[in-house]
Design a protein around this motif. Structure first.
Motif, PDB file in Angstrom:
ATOM      1  N   LYS A 221      33.894  31.064  52.392  1.00 36.61           N
ATOM      2  CA  LYS A 221      35.050  31.326  51.537  1.00 36.61           C
ATOM      3  C   LYS A 221      36.183  30.346  51.856  1.00 36.61           C
ATOM      4  N   TRP A 231      34.598  30.742  43.897  1.00 33.73           N
ATOM      5  CA  TRP A 231      33.479  31.278  44.674  1.00 33.73           C
ATOM      6  C   TRP A 231      33.221  32.717  44.259  1.00 33.73           C
ATOM      7  N   LEU A 232      32.032  33.171  44.584  1.00 30.86           N
ATOM      8  CA  LEU A 232      31.624  34.556  44.324  1.00 30.86           C
ATOM      9  C   LEU A 232      30.709  34.996  45.456  1.00 30.86           C
ATOM     10  N   HIS A 233      30.915  36.219  45.927  1.00 31.72           N
ATOM     11  CA  HIS A 233      30.120  36.748  47.035  1.00 31.72           C
ATOM     12  C   HIS A 233      29.603  38.134  46.678  1.00 31.72           C
ATOM     13  N   ALA A 234      28.288  38.264  46.590  1.00 33.85           N
ATOM     14  CA  ALA A 234      27.649  39.542  46.263  1.00 33.85           C
ATOM     15  C   ALA A 234      26.820  40.005  47.446  1.00 33.85           C
ATOM     16  N   TYR A 268      30.792  31.276  35.031  1.00 26.94           N
ATOM     17  CA  TYR A 268      31.856  32.243  34.779  1.00 26.94           C
ATOM     18  C   TYR A 268      31.293  33.584  34.301  1.00 26.94           C
ATOM     19  N   LYS A 271      29.851  37.062  37.355  1.00 27.93           N
ATOM     20  CA  LYS A 271      30.507  38.232  37.932  1.00 27.93           C
ATOM     21  C   LYS A 271      30.252  39.477  37.094  1.00 27.93           C
ATOM     22  N   LEU A 274      26.687  40.744  37.492  1.00 27.83           N
ATOM     23  CA  LEU A 274      26.422  41.422  38.757  1.00 27.83           C
ATOM     24  C   LEU A 274      27.178  42.741  38.867  1.00 27.83           C
ATOM     25  N   GLU A 275      28.311  42.854  38.201  1.00 29.10           N
ATOM     26  CA  GLU A 275      29.014  44.132  38.186  1.00 29.10           C
ATOM     27  C   GLU A 275      28.147  45.216  37.566  1.00 29.10           C
ATOM     28  N   LEU A 295      31.145  43.082  45.640  1.00 31.14           N
ATOM     29  CA  LEU A 295      31.253  41.887  44.811  1.00 31.14           C
ATOM     30  C   LEU A 295      32.690  41.398  44.870  1.00 31.14           C
ATOM     31  N   ASP A 296      32.867  40.199  45.405  1.00 35.23           N
ATOM     32  CA  ASP A 296      34.191  39.595  45.521  1.00 35.23           C
ATOM     33  C   ASP A 296      34.152  38.202  44.915  1.00 35.23           C
ATOM     34  N   ALA A 297      35.269  37.765  44.406  1.00 38.83           N
ATOM     35  CA  ALA A 297      35.342  36.440  43.806  1.00 38.83           C
ATOM     36  C   ALA A 297      36.741  35.857  44.003  1.00 38.83           C
TER      37      ALA A 297
END
Length: 299
Positions: A221, A231-234, A268, A271, A274-275, A295-297
Motif C-alpha cells: 500500500k 490500489w485495491l486489497h481484497a 475501476y 471493486k 468484489l463487493e 475490501l479496501d481501496a
C-alpha cells in the motif's frame, strides 16, 4: 527451497479468490483491442488433476471450488455474484462432462481468455513443475503466443516490461515457502513500477501469523501510494488461525486460514464486482464461525 507443490493446494479457497480476481481483471483488460501481455512470475504446473494423488491427499479442493460447484451450494433461488459465476463458468469450460476433475491454474485460465494478438510469459523455477508446465503448454500448440521460461520470475520477469503494446498484467504469487519471498515481492513490484508505471499488478499473499505476512500488504500500500497509483486489497478468511489442541494433547495447525489479493492499477470495475462476490465466498467457503472478508481501496 523446492518442497512446495501447488498440486496439493489446487482449487482451495485461496485459488478461488485468486482466480476470481484474475478472471475479472482479464475480462476488463481484454475489452480493448490493443494487445495485452500477461506475465506470470510463479506459474506452477499450469493444470491439475483434482482426482490425482496430490490434490486427493490434501483434499483442499473439497473445501474450495468443489464446494462451490456442489448442488447444495447452488440453491435455485440463491443469487450468484457475477465475478464468482464467471469463475465457475471458466472452471466448467475445462470439465465439459461436469464436475471438476481438472482444475486450471493461472496459466491455463489466462490462455483460455486471451485473444490471438495477446502474449503470455510464464516463469517457473521448480524443476518438476517447470517440466510439467512445458509439457502441458505444448499440448495447446500455441506457438509463440506463450513463452515458458525455467527461470526466477523475481529476477527476470521485468525484462518484458513495458511490452510493445504498453499494456500488461503481472501476476505475482510465490509460495512464500521461505521468508525472503516477502521482501522479494516488494523489491520486484517496486522495480516493475519504475519500469512500467501504468501496468496492472496483482499480488497474491497468505494471511498467517508471521510478521512478514502481516507487513506485506501494508508495505505494498505504501509503495503504491508513493508512486501515486490506485490500489485495491481484497482478503478472504475461511477459518480461525489458532492452533487446535485435541483430546490427546496434540497440537494441530489449521492450514492456510486466509489469503489476499493486492492490486496496483486495478480496473475501476473490480471493486464493485468484489463487493458482491466476497460475501458469497465467505459464506459458502466458511469452515468455522471466523469466516470473513475485507475490501479496501485507495486512489
Amino acid at each position: 527451497m523446492f518442497s512446495y507443490r501447488h498440486a496439493f493446494h489446487a482449487g482451495n479457497h485461496a485459488d478461488v479468490l485468486k482466480h476470481t480476481v484474475l478472471i475479472a481483471v482479464l475480462d476488463h483488460l481484454l475489452e480493448k483491442e490493443t494487445a495485452l501481455t500477461v506475465v506470470d512470475t510463479h506459474a506452477g504446473a499450469g493444470l491439475y488433476r483434482l482426482d490425482g494423488d496430490y490434490a486427493g491427499t490434501s483434499g483442499e479442493a473439497a473445501e474450495g471450488v468443489l464446494r462451490l460447484l456442489s448442488p447444495e451450494a447452488q440453491p435455485d433461488a440463491a443469487p450468484v455474484a457475477e465475478a464468482l459465476a464467471r469463475y465457475l463458468a471458466v472452471v466448467r469450460d475445462f470439465n465439459p462432462k461436469g464436475g471438476a476433475r481438472i482444475y486450471p491454474g493461472s496459466p491455463f485460465i489466462t490462455h483460455h481468455l486471451l485473444r490471438e494478438q495477446d502474449k503470455l510469459k510464464l516463469f517457473e523455477l521448480h524443476p518438476t513443475d517447470a517440466r510439467t508446465l512445458a509439457a502441458n503448454i505444448a499440448q495447446l500448440e500455441a506457438g509463440r503466443q506463450i513463452a515458458v521460461l525455467r527461470d526466477d520470475g523475481f529476477g527476470s520477469a521485468t525484462k518484458f516490461l513495458p511490452p510493445p503494446s504498453r499494456r500488461a498484467l503481472v501476476l505475482c504469487d510465490p509460495s512464500y515457502e521461505i521468508k525472503s519471498d516477502y521482501a522479494r515481492v516488494l523489491d520486484f513490484i517496486g522495480a516493475a513500477l519504475k519500469r512500467f508505471a501504468t501496468g496492472s499488478y496483482a499480488v497474491w499473499h497468505p494471511i498467517i501469523p508471521r510478521p512478514e505476512a502481516h507487513d506485506l500488504p501494508r508495505r505494498l500500500k505504501t509503495l503504491a501510494t508513493k508512486a501515486g497509483k490506485p490500489w485495491l486489497h481484497a482478503t478472504l478468511t475461511v477459518k480461525s488461525s489458532k492452533i487446535v489442541t485435541d483430546a490427546a494433547g496434540a497440537q494441530h495447525r489449521p492450514g492456510l486460514p486466509a489469503s489476499g489479493m493486492f492490486l496496483i492499477n486495478p480496473p475501476y470495475t473490480l471493486k464493485a464486482q468484489l463487493e458482491a462476490a466476497l460475501p458469497l465466498m465467505a459464506q459458502r467457503l466458511a469452515q468455522d464461525r471466523h469466516a470473513s472478508f475485507s475490501l479496501d481501496a485507495g486512489a
